[in-house]
Motif scaffolding. Structure first.
Motif, PDB file in Angstrom:
ATOM      1  N   TRP A 141      70.979 -61.303  -3.063  1.00 42.29           N
ATOM      2  CA  TRP A 141      72.186 -60.839  -2.357  1.00 42.29           C
ATOM      3  C   TRP A 141      73.449 -61.046  -3.188  1.00 42.29           C
ATOM      4  O   TRP A 141      74.431 -60.329  -3.010  1.00 42.29           O
ATOM      5  N   LEU A 142      73.413 -62.006  -4.105  1.00 40.09           N
ATOM      6  CA  LEU A 142      74.588 -62.243  -4.953  1.00 40.09           C
ATOM      7  C   LEU A 142      74.857 -61.060  -5.887  1.00 40.09           C
ATOM      8  O   LEU A 142      75.935 -60.938  -6.456  1.00 40.09           O
ATOM      9  N   CYS A 143      73.856 -60.193  -6.048  1.00 40.99           N
ATOM     10  CA  CYS A 143      74.010 -59.000  -6.887  1.00 40.99           C
ATOM     11  C   CYS A 143      74.612 -57.833  -6.098  1.00 40.99           C
ATOM     12  O   CYS A 143      74.852 -56.766  -6.649  1.00 40.99           O
ATOM     13  N   PHE A 144      74.802 -58.035  -4.811  1.00 43.69           N
ATOM     14  CA  PHE A 144      75.442 -57.013  -3.979  1.00 43.69           C
ATOM     15  C   PHE A 144      76.856 -57.483  -3.672  1.00 43.69           C
ATOM     16  O   PHE A 144      77.092 -58.268  -2.750  1.00 43.69           O
ATOM     17  N   ARG A 145      77.793 -57.005  -4.494  1.00 48.69           N
ATOM     18  CA  ARG A 145      79.170 -57.502  -4.445  1.00 48.69           C
ATOM     19  C   ARG A 145      79.792 -57.594  -3.067  1.00 48.69           C
ATOM     20  O   ARG A 145      80.471 -58.561  -2.747  1.00 48.69           O
ATOM     21  N   GLU A 146      79.569 -56.542  -2.265  1.00 51.09           N
ATOM     22  CA  GLU A 146      80.260 -56.519  -0.975  1.00 51.09           C
ATOM     23  C   GLU A 146      79.683 -57.542  -0.006  1.00 51.09           C
ATOM     24  O   GLU A 146      80.273 -57.822   1.029  1.00 51.09           O
ATOM     25  N   PHE A 147      78.524 -58.143  -0.344  1.00 58.26           N
ATOM     26  CA  PHE A 147      77.961 -59.182   0.514  1.00 58.26           C
ATOM     27  C   PHE A 147      78.723 -60.500   0.352  1.00 58.26           C
ATOM     28  O   PHE A 147      78.711 -61.336   1.244  1.00 58.26           O
ATOM     29  N   LEU A 148      79.332 -60.689  -0.819  1.00 58.52           N
ATOM     30  CA  LEU A 148      79.850 -62.013  -1.178  1.00 58.52           C
ATOM     31  C   LEU A 148      80.829 -62.566  -0.156  1.00 58.52           C
ATOM     32  O   LEU A 148      80.660 -63.669   0.339  1.00 58.52           O
ATOM     33  N   GLU A 149      81.837 -61.768   0.170  1.00 51.61           N
ATOM     34  CA  GLU A 149      82.838 -62.239   1.119  1.00 51.61           C
ATOM     35  C   GLU A 149      82.253 -62.366   2.523  1.00 51.61           C
ATOM     36  O   GLU A 149      82.532 -63.326   3.236  1.00 51.61           O
ATOM     37  N   LEU A 150      81.415 -61.383   2.873  1.00 54.88           N
ATOM     38  CA  LEU A 150      80.828 -61.378   4.219  1.00 54.88           C
ATOM     39  C   LEU A 150      79.965 -62.606   4.450  1.00 54.88           C
ATOM     40  O   LEU A 150      79.908 -63.148   5.560  1.00 54.88           O
ATOM     41  N   ALA A 151      79.295 -63.062   3.391  1.00 50.80           N
ATOM     42  CA  ALA A 151      78.354 -64.178   3.526  1.00 50.80           C
ATOM     43  C   ALA A 151      79.045 -65.467   3.970  1.00 50.80           C
ATOM     44  O   ALA A 151      78.414 -66.344   4.556  1.00 50.80           O
ATOM     45  N   ASP A 152      80.338 -65.563   3.717  1.00 49.69           N
ATOM     46  CA  ASP A 152      81.091 -66.744   4.177  1.00 49.69           C
ATOM     47  C   ASP A 152      81.015 -66.891   5.695  1.00 49.69           C
ATOM     48  O   ASP A 152      81.143 -67.990   6.218  1.00 49.69           O
ATOM     49  N   THR A 175      79.675 -50.844   9.084  1.00 49.60           N
ATOM     50  CA  THR A 175      81.134 -50.742   9.121  1.00 49.60           C
ATOM     51  C   THR A 175      81.631 -50.317   7.737  1.00 49.60           C
ATOM     52  O   THR A 175      80.851 -50.195   6.801  1.00 49.60           O
ATOM     53  N   ASP A 176      82.929 -50.153   7.633  1.00 52.08           N
ATOM     54  CA  ASP A 176      83.572 -49.804   6.366  1.00 52.08           C
ATOM     55  C   ASP A 176      83.268 -50.805   5.261  1.00 52.08           C
ATOM     56  O   ASP A 176      83.247 -50.466   4.088  1.00 52.08           O
ATOM     57  N   LEU A 177      83.059 -52.051   5.669  1.00 51.48           N
ATOM     58  CA  LEU A 177      82.858 -53.123   4.691  1.00 51.48           C
ATOM     59  C   LEU A 177      81.488 -53.083   4.041  1.00 51.48           C
ATOM     60  O   LEU A 177      81.308 -53.533   2.918  1.00 51.48           O
ATOM     61  N   LEU A 178      80.517 -52.549   4.765  1.00 52.17           N
ATOM     62  CA  LEU A 178      79.148 -52.512   4.233  1.00 52.17           C
ATOM     63  C   LEU A 178      78.366 -51.319   4.775  1.00 52.17           C
ATOM     64  O   LEU A 178      77.814 -51.376   5.876  1.00 52.17           O
ATOM     65  N   PRO A 179      78.312 -50.240   4.001  1.00 47.12           N
ATOM     66  CA  PRO A 179      77.581 -49.053   4.436  1.00 47.12           C
ATOM     67  C   PRO A 179      76.093 -49.366   4.626  1.00 47.12           C
ATOM     68  O   PRO A 179      75.523 -50.163   3.882  1.00 47.12           O
ATOM     69  N   GLU A 180      75.517 -48.743   5.611  1.00 44.53           N
ATOM     70  CA  GLU A 180      74.111 -48.973   5.932  1.00 44.53           C
ATOM     71  C   GLU A 180      73.189 -48.698   4.734  1.00 44.53           C
ATOM     72  O   GLU A 180      72.221 -49.410   4.507  1.00 44.53           O
ATOM     73  N   GLU A 181      73.532 -47.683   3.956  1.00 45.20           N
ATOM     74  CA  GLU A 181      72.697 -47.318   2.801  1.00 45.20           C
ATOM     75  C   GLU A 181      72.498 -48.492   1.861  1.00 45.20           C
ATOM     76  O   GLU A 181      71.417 -48.706   1.321  1.00 45.20           O
ATOM     77  N   ARG A 182      73.557 -49.247   1.648  1.00 40.22           N
ATOM     78  CA  ARG A 182      73.478 -50.387   0.723  1.00 40.22           C
ATOM     79  C   ARG A 182      72.625 -51.501   1.315  1.00 40.22           C
ATOM     80  O   ARG A 182      71.855 -52.138   0.630  1.00 40.22           O
ATOM     81  N   TYR A 183      72.784 -51.727   2.613  1.00 37.65           N
ATOM     82  CA  TYR A 183      71.997 -52.801   3.234  1.00 37.65           C
ATOM     83  C   TYR A 183      70.513 -52.445   3.214  1.00 37.65           C
ATOM     84  O   TYR A 183      69.668 -53.300   2.946  1.00 37.65           O
ATOM     85  N   LEU A 184      70.189 -51.179   3.456  1.00 33.20           N
ATOM     86  CA  LEU A 184      68.784 -50.764   3.442  1.00 33.20           C
ATOM     87  C   LEU A 184      68.198 -50.899   2.035  1.00 33.20           C
ATOM     88  O   LEU A 184      67.052 -51.304   1.861  1.00 33.20           O
ATOM     89  N   SER A 185      69.004 -50.577   1.016  1.00 35.75           N
ATOM     90  CA  SER A 185      68.575 -50.780  -0.366  1.00 35.75           C
ATOM     91  C   SER A 185      68.286 -52.247  -0.629  1.00 35.75           C
ATOM     92  O   SER A 185      67.314 -52.606  -1.289  1.00 35.75           O
ATOM     93  N   TYR A 186      69.164 -53.085  -0.093  1.00 34.35           N
ATOM     94  CA  TYR A 186      68.992 -54.521  -0.266  1.00 34.35           C
ATOM     95  C   TYR A 186      67.656 -54.979   0.314  1.00 34.35           C
ATOM     96  O   TYR A 186      66.898 -55.698  -0.340  1.00 34.35           O
ATOM     97  N   LEU A 187      67.355 -54.527   1.534  1.00 35.81           N
ATOM     98  CA  LEU A 187      66.101 -54.939   2.173  1.00 35.81           C
ATOM     99  C   LEU A 187      64.892 -54.489   1.356  1.00 35.81           C
ATOM    100  O   LEU A 187      63.919 -55.211   1.200  1.00 35.81           O
ATOM    101  N   LYS A 188      64.996 -53.295   0.797  1.00 29.11           N
ATOM    102  CA  LYS A 188      63.897 -52.765  -0.001  1.00 29.11           C
ATOM    103  C   LYS A 188      63.677 -53.619  -1.251  1.00 29.11           C
ATOM    104  O   LYS A 188      62.553 -53.971  -1.596  1.00 29.11           O
ATOM    105  N   LEU A 189      64.772 -53.962  -1.920  1.00 29.76           N
ATOM    106  CA  LEU A 189      64.665 -54.779  -3.132  1.00 29.76           C
ATOM    107  C   LEU A 189      64.239 -56.212  -2.799  1.00 29.76           C
ATOM    108  O   LEU A 189      63.496 -56.830  -3.555  1.00 29.76           O
TER     109      LEU A 189
END
Ligand SMILES: Nc1nc2c(ncn2[C@@H]2O[C@H](COP(=O)(O)OP(=O)(O)O)[C@@H](O)[C@H]2O)c(=O)[nH]1
Ligand SMILES: [Mg+2]
Ligand SMILES: [Zn+2]
Length: 195
Positions: A141-152, A175-189
């Motif tokens: 998840w650290l490789c997904f930049r937009e997760f960093l702030e949200l993870a706090d 939401t605007d902060l994290l598009p679903e496409e990116r989260y689904l990619s994350y789950l796949k990886l």
């Protein structure tokens, strides 16, 4: 493919730019959607056309420093862009795949070229697959930049944003902060990552 390349870059500590080529023939809706998905995922997005020359000056600026590697699927215009930066390179374009006499794929090599003005560029053969090396479940998840702030905002400190209770990353997905496409990619990886 884009998400895999971005993860690969992060794991290797290589600064990445998302370059969208062929803007001369890309539908505006497609461009908008890519820009929406990657707005918070990369430091910058560069729009180019190797045909009209749009964005080439910005690309040239990026290549002045150090070594720039062009990566992406076959046919997206990597070699054309390198040629546009320095016509003397004269790299063959338009070869989507090469076959030997026996009908097997030849793995053409990545090549390092010296640019006329300054800097170096690596033109790579078209990728069909990309499996980031050393990708681990606990830190992917650290490789997904937009997760960093949200993870706090996650309930658990060691949250990997998968199934955990109180996961702020999951809550903000869509939401605007994290598009679903990116989260689904994350789950796949995440599914491919090693323990
Ligand atoms: N319309 C358009 N065609 C492009 C552009 N860049 C490359 N092409 C074409 O796309 C095809 C593949 O280009 P190439 O540079 O070989 O892609 P590579 O496999 O990524 O190296 C060629 O026919 C190019 O002329 C562009 O910006 N706009
Ligand atoms: Mg090429
Ligand atoms: Zn979480």
């Amino acid at each position: 493919m884009i998400d895999r390349l971005l993860v690969t870059a992060e794991l290797g500590n290589v600064p990445a730019v998302l370059l969208i080529n062929k803007v001369d023939i890309t539908e505006p809706e497609r461009l908008n959607s890519l820009q929406r998905i990657y707005r918070h995922a990369v430091e910058s997005i560069l729009l180019t056309s190797a045909i009209t020359g749009e964005g080439i000056d910005l690309l040239r600026e990026l290549t002045l420093d150090g070594i720039t590697l062009l990566a992406g699927s076959s046919g997206v215009g990597k070699s054309s862009l390198a040629n546009r930066l320095d016509p003397d390179l004269n790299i063959k374009v338009g070869e989507v795949s090469e076959y030997s006499g026996k009908g097997r794929h030849i793995t053409s090599a990545a090549r390092l070229h010296r640019l006329k003005e300054t800097g170096w560029i690596i033109d790579t053969p078209g990728l069909r697959e990309c499996a980031p090396w050393n990708m681990r479940k606990h830190n992917l998840w650290l490789c997904f930049r937009e997760f960093l702030e949200l993870a706090d905002g996650c309930h658990f400190r060691d949250c990997i944003h998968h199934h955990e209770r109180g996961c702020n990353v999951k809550t903000k997905t869509g939401t605007d902060l994290l598009p679903e496409e990116r989260y689904l990619s994350y789950l796949k990886l995440l599914n491919e990552a090693i323990e």
